[in-house]
Design an enzyme around this catalytic site. Structure first.
Site, mmCIF file in Angstrom:
data_model
loop_
_atom_site.group_PDB
_atom_site.id
_atom_site.type_symbol
_atom_site.label_atom_id
_atom_site.label_comp_id
_atom_site.label_asym_id
_atom_site.label_seq_id
_atom_site.Cartn_x
_atom_site.Cartn_y
_atom_site.Cartn_z
ATOM 1 N N ARG A 52 0.840 -1.186 0.000
ATOM 2 C CA ARG A 52 0.000 0.000 0.000
ATOM 3 C C ARG A 52 0.881 1.243 0.000
ATOM 4 N NH1 ARG A 52 -3.427 -2.941 -1.615
ATOM 5 N NH2 ARG A 52 -5.429 -3.434 -0.628
ATOM 6 N N HIS A 99 -0.888 0.104 -9.622
ATOM 7 C CA HIS A 99 -1.573 -0.816 -8.706
ATOM 8 C C HIS A 99 -2.120 -2.046 -9.457
ATOM 9 C CE1 HIS A 99 -3.924 -1.096 -4.667
ATOM 10 N NE2 HIS A 99 -3.717 -2.311 -5.187
HETATM 11 N N1 LIG Z 1 -0.477 -4.148 -5.006
HETATM 12 C C1 LIG Z 1 -1.371 -5.090 -5.165
HETATM 13 O O1 LIG Z 1 -1.846 -5.328 -6.273
HETATM 14 C C2 LIG Z 1 -1.800 -5.905 -4.000
HETATM 15 C C3 LIG Z 1 -1.423 -5.571 -2.718
HETATM 16 N N2 LIG Z 1 -1.767 -6.383 -1.670
HETATM 17 C C4 LIG Z 1 -1.336 -5.995 -0.321
HETATM 18 O O2 LIG Z 1 -0.553 -7.048 0.235
HETATM 19 C C5 LIG Z 1 -0.844 -7.121 1.623
HETATM 20 C C6 LIG Z 1 -0.388 -8.450 2.201
HETATM 21 O O3 LIG Z 1 -1.262 -9.484 1.788
HETATM 22 P P1 LIG Z 1 -1.198 -10.954 2.457
HETATM 23 O O4 LIG Z 1 0.163 -11.505 2.342
HETATM 24 O O5 LIG Z 1 -2.319 -11.734 1.895
HETATM 25 O O6 LIG Z 1 -1.474 -10.581 3.988
HETATM 26 P P2 LIG Z 1 -1.259 -11.497 5.282
HETATM 27 O O7 LIG Z 1 -2.218 -10.998 6.299
HETATM 28 O O8 LIG Z 1 -1.272 -12.935 4.918
HETATM 29 O O9 LIG Z 1 0.235 -11.154 5.742
HETATM 30 C C7 LIG Z 1 0.564 -10.014 6.459
HETATM 31 C C8 LIG Z 1 1.951 -10.155 7.070
HETATM 32 O O10 LIG Z 1 2.320 -8.899 7.637
HETATM 33 C C9 LIG Z 1 2.779 -9.107 8.950
HETATM 34 N N3 LIG Z 1 2.467 -7.931 9.791
HETATM 35 C C10 LIG Z 1 1.271 -7.342 9.986
HETATM 36 N N4 LIG Z 1 1.386 -6.311 10.850
HETATM 37 C C11 LIG Z 1 2.684 -6.270 11.212
HETATM 38 C C12 LIG Z 1 3.420 -5.444 12.075
HETATM 39 N N5 LIG Z 1 2.854 -4.442 12.748
HETATM 40 N N6 LIG Z 1 4.734 -5.700 12.221
HETATM 41 C C13 LIG Z 1 5.335 -6.717 11.567
HETATM 42 N N7 LIG Z 1 4.684 -7.532 10.711
HETATM 43 C C14 LIG Z 1 3.378 -7.303 10.537
HETATM 44 C C15 LIG Z 1 2.043 -10.336 9.445
HETATM 45 O O11 LIG Z 1 2.767 -10.925 10.518
HETATM 46 C C16 LIG Z 1 2.024 -11.185 8.180
HETATM 47 O O12 LIG Z 1 3.244 -11.879 8.077
HETATM 48 C C17 LIG Z 1 -2.349 -6.855 1.660
HETATM 49 O O13 LIG Z 1 -2.747 -6.403 2.951
HETATM 50 C C18 LIG Z 1 -2.536 -5.792 0.601
HETATM 51 O O14 LIG Z 1 -2.464 -4.499 1.157
HETATM 52 C C19 LIG Z 1 -2.463 -7.539 -1.849
HETATM 53 C C20 LIG Z 1 -2.853 -7.911 -3.101
HETATM 54 C C21 LIG Z 1 -2.578 -7.110 -4.273
HETATM 55 O O1 LIG Z 2 -6.331 -7.346 -3.236
HETATM 56 C C1 LIG Z 2 -5.816 -6.268 -2.908
HETATM 57 O O2 LIG Z 2 -5.651 -5.925 -1.733
HETATM 58 C C2 LIG Z 2 -5.401 -5.359 -3.951
HETATM 59 O O3 LIG Z 2 -4.744 -4.389 -3.697
HETATM 60 C C3 LIG Z 2 -5.804 -5.696 -5.326
HETATM 61 O O4 LIG Z 2 -5.652 -4.645 -6.171
#
Ligand SMILES: NC(=O)C1=CN([C@@H]2O[C@H](COP(=O)(O)OP(=O)(O)OC[C@H]3O[C@@H](n4cnc5c(N)ncnc54)[C@H](O)[C@@H]3O)[C@@H](O)[C@H]2O)C=CC1
Ligand SMILES: O=C(O)C(=O)CO
Length: 312
Positions: A227, A275
């Site tokens: 993000r 994005h």
């Molecule tokens: N740019 C894009 O197209 C996309 C971006 N995303 C972003 O990727 C992020 C991650 O997705 P997932 O891996 O599925 O999430 P997840 O919930 O499986 O993993 C999050 C990780 O962050 C760590 N974490 C959370 N808060 C923390 C903190 N305060 N200090 C240290 N570590 C912390 C957790 O321990 C975990 O390892 C999503 O929240 C989303 O914002 C997701 C999909 C697409």
């Molecule tokens: O799945 C998400 O969180 C994304 O950012 C997809 O664009």
């Protein structure tokens, strides 16, 4: 079973028939303004408050991995979704592979110095640059969740030294795990490529600032796949201009679309995409949602439930 669907850009003509096929016992409809008819589940992205407010749902599914936008809306409108109604998010559903493609291609681009060769090409200069060594190219992944773990696995196949940082320690093959604010400094020290895959929560907003960047190895690189709010953009620009950072690859920004006059657009060592790092894939998302609804209906344990207090 009644299911309502709302997404500002996805085509209902593609999603609704596929949802009906995957959930043959359900009536699936697109939610439209004024629709107060009963529903059991809602599938949403940036939902209007009135879509969910007052409904006694069995569950709400975010049609993406990040739930920051729905949680921030809930903060402003707590009446939108009662605390006891579970909120789910998509876990992987094809996003892991997309993140792997993105991260591997960009790390190799930097490692093989294609950015430097591109700059030389623009000056019509034929010059062989010194090769980078793998042992000097430690990759640090912020966030070792579903997507961070997948990205780590794909980079591990290329033999780079790997480390990750998360809330608690992880056991990922070939990856040194750091956890919590007390180990952040150690994680950053010696990291040459910082890849961000954290969720947007109050604890992670603005995390990648000058203080964090200055703890990385010299001539390092940053890839932001999570993000825009995670990176303090002025600090990033300052670190690029001072030479501390050699390059940045950004998929997400503090404001999206990024305003045309933003200095990131013109910076020669910033590459960007709008994005698109990992998109929601209808087939895989629908399979995950249908399987999860099936398990919920049978009272089984499910994946993907968001902890609304923790914020992800
Ligand atoms: N740019 C894009 O197209 C996309 C971006 N995303 C972003 O990727 C992020 C991650 O997705 P997932 O891996 O599925 O999430 P997840 O919930 O499986 O993993 C999050 C990780 O962050 C760590 N974490 C959370 N808060 C923390 C903190 N305060 N200090 C240290 N570590 C912390 C957790 O321990 C975990 O390892 C999503 O929240 C989303 O914002 C997701 C999909 C697409
Ligand atoms: O799945 C998400 O969180 C994304 O950012 C997809 O664009």
């Amino acid at each position: 079973m009644e299911i309502i669907f709302y997404h500002p850009t996805f085509d209902p003509a593609c999603w609704l028939p596929a949802l009906r096929k995957a959930l043959p016992g359900a009536n699936v409809r697109e939610w439209r303004k004024g629709d107060d008819e009963p529903a059991d589940y809602a599938l949403v992205w940036h939902p209007p408050v009135e879509m969910l407010r007052g409904r006694e749902l069995k569950g709400v599914f975010a049609l993406g991995a990040g739930v920051d936008s729905i949680l921030s809306k809930l903060k402003a409108h707590p009446e939108m979704l009662a605390q006891h109604i579970p909120l789910f998010r998509l876990e992987d559903t094809g996003m892991g592979l997309q993140m792997q493609e993105y991260a591997v291609s960009q790390v190799l681009h930097w490692f093989r110095r294609f950015d430097d060769y591109q700059a030389l090409k623009q000056q019509a200069r034929w010059l062989e640059l010194e090769e980078y060594r793998r042992e000097d190219f430690t990759i640090g992944i912020l966030g070792a969740g579903v997507l961070g773990a997948k990205v780590a696995a794909s980079l591990s196949a290329w033999g780079f030294p790997l480390r990750c940082w998360s809330r608690s320690h992880k056991d990922l093959p070939g990856v040194t795990s750091f956890a919590g604010t007390e180990e952040l400094g150690e994680f950053l020290h010696g990291t040459r490529v910082l890849i961000n895959l954290l969720p947007d929560t109050p604890a992670t907003k603005g995390l990648i600032d000058l203080n964090v960047i200055n703890q990385l190895a010299d001539n390092s690189y940053i890839m932001n796949l999570a993000r825009g709010v995670h990176v303090v953009e002025n600090d990033l620009l300052q670190a690029l201009d001072s030479g501390k950072l050699r390059g940045a690859m950004l998929d997400v920004f503090s404001r999206e679309p990024l305003p045309a006059d933003h200095p990131l657009w013109a910076h020669p060592r910033v590459a960007m995409t709008p994005h698109v790092a990992a998109a929601t894939r209808a087939d895989e998302a629908i399979a995950f949602i249908a399987a999860t609804i099936g398990k919920l209906e049978r009272g089984e344990i499910v994946n993907g439930r968001v902890d609304r207090v923790r914020g992800y």
